[in-house]
Design a protein around this motif. Sequence first.
Motif, PDB file in Angstrom:
ATOM      1  N   MET A 119      44.075 -61.719 -32.252  1.00 38.06           N
ATOM      2  CA  MET A 119      44.191 -60.479 -32.566  1.00 38.06           C
ATOM      3  C   MET A 119      42.757 -60.089 -33.158  1.00 38.06           C
ATOM      4  O   MET A 119      42.326 -59.050 -32.658  1.00 38.06           O
ATOM      5  N   ARG A 120      42.041 -60.713 -33.935  1.00 44.57           N
ATOM      6  CA  ARG A 120      40.867 -60.470 -34.428  1.00 44.57           C
ATOM      7  C   ARG A 120      39.849 -60.538 -33.094  1.00 44.57           C
ATOM      8  O   ARG A 120      39.057 -59.634 -32.983  1.00 44.57           O
ATOM      9  N   ILE A 121      40.080 -61.485 -32.436  1.00 47.49           N
ATOM     10  CA  ILE A 121      39.203 -61.677 -30.908  1.00 47.49           C
ATOM     11  C   ILE A 121      39.313 -60.419 -30.294  1.00 47.49           C
ATOM     12  O   ILE A 121      38.424 -59.691 -29.640  1.00 47.49           O
ATOM     13  N   ALA A 122      40.692 -60.172 -29.895  1.00 50.46           N
ATOM     14  CA  ALA A 122      41.130 -58.958 -29.211  1.00 50.46           C
ATOM     15  C   ALA A 122      40.189 -57.484 -29.995  1.00 50.46           C
ATOM     16  O   ALA A 122      39.937 -56.972 -29.087  1.00 50.46           O
ATOM     17  N   GLU A 123      40.455 -57.433 -31.186  1.00 47.99           N
ATOM     18  CA  GLU A 123      39.751 -56.413 -31.935  1.00 47.99           C
ATOM     19  C   GLU A 123      38.038 -56.349 -31.632  1.00 47.99           C
ATOM     20  O   GLU A 123      37.467 -55.095 -31.575  1.00 47.99           O
ATOM     21  N   VAL A 124      37.522 -57.417 -31.383  1.00 49.66           N
ATOM     22  CA  VAL A 124      36.039 -57.417 -31.261  1.00 49.66           C
ATOM     23  C   VAL A 124      35.744 -57.051 -29.691  1.00 49.66           C
ATOM     24  O   VAL A 124      34.740 -56.244 -29.593  1.00 49.66           O
ATOM     25  N   TRP A 157      41.050 -56.781 -21.139  1.00 48.48           N
ATOM     26  CA  TRP A 157      42.144 -57.393 -21.311  1.00 48.48           C
ATOM     27  C   TRP A 157      42.823 -56.978 -22.661  1.00 48.48           C
ATOM     28  O   TRP A 157      44.212 -57.040 -22.806  1.00 48.48           O
ATOM     29  N   PRO A 158      42.168 -56.836 -23.924  1.00 46.88           N
ATOM     30  CA  PRO A 158      42.928 -56.431 -25.189  1.00 46.88           C
ATOM     31  C   PRO A 158      43.977 -55.524 -25.430  1.00 46.88           C
ATOM     32  O   PRO A 158      45.033 -55.839 -25.794  1.00 46.88           O
ATOM     33  N   GLN A 159      44.020 -54.434 -24.498  1.00 53.08           N
ATOM     34  CA  GLN A 159      44.935 -53.500 -24.560  1.00 53.08           C
ATOM     35  C   GLN A 159      46.471 -53.990 -24.133  1.00 53.08           C
ATOM     36  O   GLN A 159      47.508 -54.020 -24.674  1.00 53.08           O
ATOM     37  N   SER A 160      46.331 -55.022 -23.055  1.00 54.86           N
ATOM     38  CA  SER A 160      47.497 -55.437 -22.268  1.00 54.86           C
ATOM     39  C   SER A 160      47.961 -56.534 -23.327  1.00 54.86           C
ATOM     40  O   SER A 160      49.206 -56.657 -23.445  1.00 54.86           O
ATOM     41  N   ALA A 161      47.417 -57.490 -23.907  1.00 56.12           N
ATOM     42  CA  ALA A 161      47.696 -58.287 -24.814  1.00 56.12           C
ATOM     43  C   ALA A 161      48.196 -57.829 -26.009  1.00 56.12           C
ATOM     44  O   ALA A 161      49.146 -58.253 -26.726  1.00 56.12           O
ATOM     45  N   ARG A 162      47.805 -56.634 -26.682  1.00 57.84           N
ATOM     46  CA  ARG A 162      48.445 -55.867 -27.740  1.00 57.84           C
ATOM     47  C   ARG A 162      49.706 -55.498 -27.428  1.00 57.84           C
ATOM     48  O   ARG A 162      50.700 -55.548 -28.328  1.00 57.84           O
ATOM     49  N   ILE A 163      50.072 -54.919 -26.297  1.00 63.26           N
ATOM     50  CA  ILE A 163      51.172 -54.494 -25.663  1.00 63.26           C
ATOM     51  C   ILE A 163      52.405 -55.567 -25.643  1.00 63.26           C
ATOM     52  O   ILE A 163      53.432 -55.612 -26.182  1.00 63.26           O
ATOM     53  N   ALA A 204      53.518 -54.363 -16.894  1.00 64.97           N
ATOM     54  CA  ALA A 204      53.140 -53.976 -15.812  1.00 64.97           C
ATOM     55  C   ALA A 204      52.535 -52.623 -15.546  1.00 64.97           C
ATOM     56  O   ALA A 204      51.702 -52.425 -14.865  1.00 64.97           O
ATOM     57  N   VAL A 205      53.096 -51.869 -16.609  1.00 69.00           N
ATOM     58  CA  VAL A 205      52.705 -50.451 -16.497  1.00 69.00           C
ATOM     59  C   VAL A 205      51.283 -50.318 -17.078  1.00 69.00           C
ATOM     60  O   VAL A 205      50.519 -49.709 -16.441  1.00 69.00           O
ATOM     61  N   GLN A 206      50.862 -51.152 -18.064  1.00 71.03           N
ATOM     62  CA  GLN A 206      49.514 -51.028 -18.591  1.00 71.03           C
ATOM     63  C   GLN A 206      48.540 -51.772 -17.268  1.00 71.03           C
ATOM     64  O   GLN A 206      47.359 -51.438 -17.023  1.00 71.03           O
ATOM     65  N   ALA A 207      49.247 -52.852 -16.529  1.00 62.73           N
ATOM     66  CA  ALA A 207      48.457 -53.301 -15.513  1.00 62.73           C
ATOM     67  C   ALA A 207      47.966 -52.347 -14.225  1.00 62.73           C
ATOM     68  O   ALA A 207      47.061 -52.268 -14.000  1.00 62.73           O
ATOM     69  N   ALA A 208      49.053 -51.359 -14.011  1.00 63.95           N
ATOM     70  CA  ALA A 208      48.826 -50.238 -13.105  1.00 63.95           C
ATOM     71  C   ALA A 208      47.671 -49.248 -13.494  1.00 63.95           C
ATOM     72  O   ALA A 208      46.786 -49.063 -13.030  1.00 63.95           O
ATOM     73  N   LEU A 209      47.714 -49.029 -14.794  1.00 69.80           N
ATOM     74  CA  LEU A 209      46.678 -48.340 -15.645  1.00 69.80           C
ATOM     75  C   LEU A 209      45.070 -48.931 -15.356  1.00 69.80           C
ATOM     76  O   LEU A 209      44.270 -48.419 -15.343  1.00 69.80           O
ATOM     77  N   ASP A 210      45.365 -50.252 -15.506  1.00 69.77           N
ATOM     78  CA  ASP A 210      43.920 -51.311 -15.703  1.00 69.77           C
ATOM     79  C   ASP A 210      43.440 -51.289 -14.362  1.00 69.77           C
ATOM     80  O   ASP A 210      42.242 -51.532 -14.272  1.00 69.77           O
ATOM     81  N   VAL A 211      44.291 -50.958 -13.195  1.00 63.25           N
ATOM     82  CA  VAL A 211      43.635 -51.041 -11.727  1.00 63.25           C
ATOM     83  C   VAL A 211      42.902 -49.762 -11.645  1.00 63.25           C
ATOM     84  O   VAL A 211      41.495 -49.992 -11.325  1.00 63.25           O
ATOM     85  N   GLY A 212      43.191 -48.574 -11.991  1.00 66.28           N
ATOM     86  CA  GLY A 212      42.339 -47.598 -12.253  1.00 66.28           C
ATOM     87  C   GLY A 212      40.964 -47.765 -12.984  1.00 66.28           C
ATOM     88  O   GLY A 212      39.938 -47.498 -12.822  1.00 66.28           O
ATOM     89  N   ARG A 213      41.206 -48.170 -14.272  1.00 65.27           N
ATOM     90  CA  ARG A 213      40.270 -48.430 -15.172  1.00 65.27           C
ATOM     91  C   ARG A 213      38.955 -49.502 -14.583  1.00 65.27           C
ATOM     92  O   ARG A 213      37.905 -49.506 -14.640  1.00 65.27           O
ATOM     93  N   GLY A 214      39.607 -50.598 -13.864  1.00 71.19           N
ATOM     94  CA  GLY A 214      38.848 -51.525 -13.065  1.00 71.19           C
ATOM     95  C   GLY A 214      37.870 -50.852 -12.058  1.00 71.19           C
ATOM     96  O   GLY A 214      36.731 -51.111 -11.960  1.00 71.19           O
TER      97      GLY A 214
END
Length: 284
Positions: A119-124, A157-163, A204-214
Motif C-alpha cells: 500500500m505504501r508503493i501504491a501511495e507513491v 493501477w493503484p485505485q483498482s488495487a485499493r478497491i 470490474a466497475v473500476q476497470a470500466a472507468l479506467d478504460v476512459g482514463r486510459g
Amino acid sequence: MTEAIVVQRAARKVRRNRLNALTIGAIVIVAVFALAALFAPLIAPFDPFAISNDILEEPSSVHWLGTDDVGKDLFSQIVHGARVSLFIGVAAGLGSLLVGLLVGGIAGYVGGAVDNILMRIAEVFQIMPAMLIALVIVAVIGRDSTLTAVAVILAIWPQSARIVRGQFLALRSSEFVDAARLAATPAWRIILFEIFPLVIPAAAVQAALDVGRGMLLEAGLSFLGLGDPTTASWGAVLRRAQPYLADAWWFSIPAGICIALMVLCFNVIGDAAGSRGSAGRRAL
C-alpha cells in the motif's frame, strides 16, 4: 404520507429509466466506435498518412471532415485513431484490473507487513499525477503503442488495487472463509474460488472507468508528441490543429468530440455498473 411514498417511488423509477436509457446509449456509441476501429481499412476512404495538395480544406463530399495542414484526410485519421484509442483504453482497463486483483488481493488477504509495503508503493504512484507517471515511463521505455499501454497501466493501477484490498479485508474474516480454513483448504483456493468471485464485480466497475482514463492519457501523451508515430491518433490530430484553431475549426473539433464522447461513455457504463452492484448488495 402514502402519496409522498408514491411520488418518491415514481421519481426513483424515472431516474432509473433515464439511467438505463443513458447506459444503453453509451453502449451503442462504444459499439459503433469499436466496429469503426475493427473495419477501419474498409471504412476510411483514404490512407490516414497520405499527403495531398488539398491543404486545410473544409468538409466536403470528398473529404467528409476536411483535411489537415498537410492535406491528410481527417475522417480517415479519426477512424484509424479509434483503433489506437480503444486498444490502449481497453488494455489499460484490463491491465489495471489484473494488477489490482494481484496486488490488492495479496495485500488484503495476507495483511501485516506485506499489506503495509504494497500500500505504501501504491501511495507513491497515487500521489503523483497519472499523466506525469505515464509521460516519464513512455520517455524511458519508448513510444510504441504496446509500451504506451504498459505506461498507462502503471500510472492508474493503484485505485483498482485499493478497491480490491478493501473487499479482501471485509471478506477474509467472513464465516465461509473461516469454514474453508477449518477444512484445511489451501490459501490459493480460498482466494481464487471463495473471495475473487465476490471481489471481481467491484473491480470490474473500476476497470470500466479506467478504460476512459486510459484513453484520456493516451490522447494526452499523443498531444504532447509522445504517442506512437506510426499510428493515427486523436491526440496527435489535436496537437497539429493548435495553430489553426481560429481559421480551421474542422481540424480540431472532430477529434476533441471523439475523445470527450468515449471517455464520457465509459464513465456512464462504469457508473451504471456500480449503481446496479450497490442495488444488488442492498437487496441481499
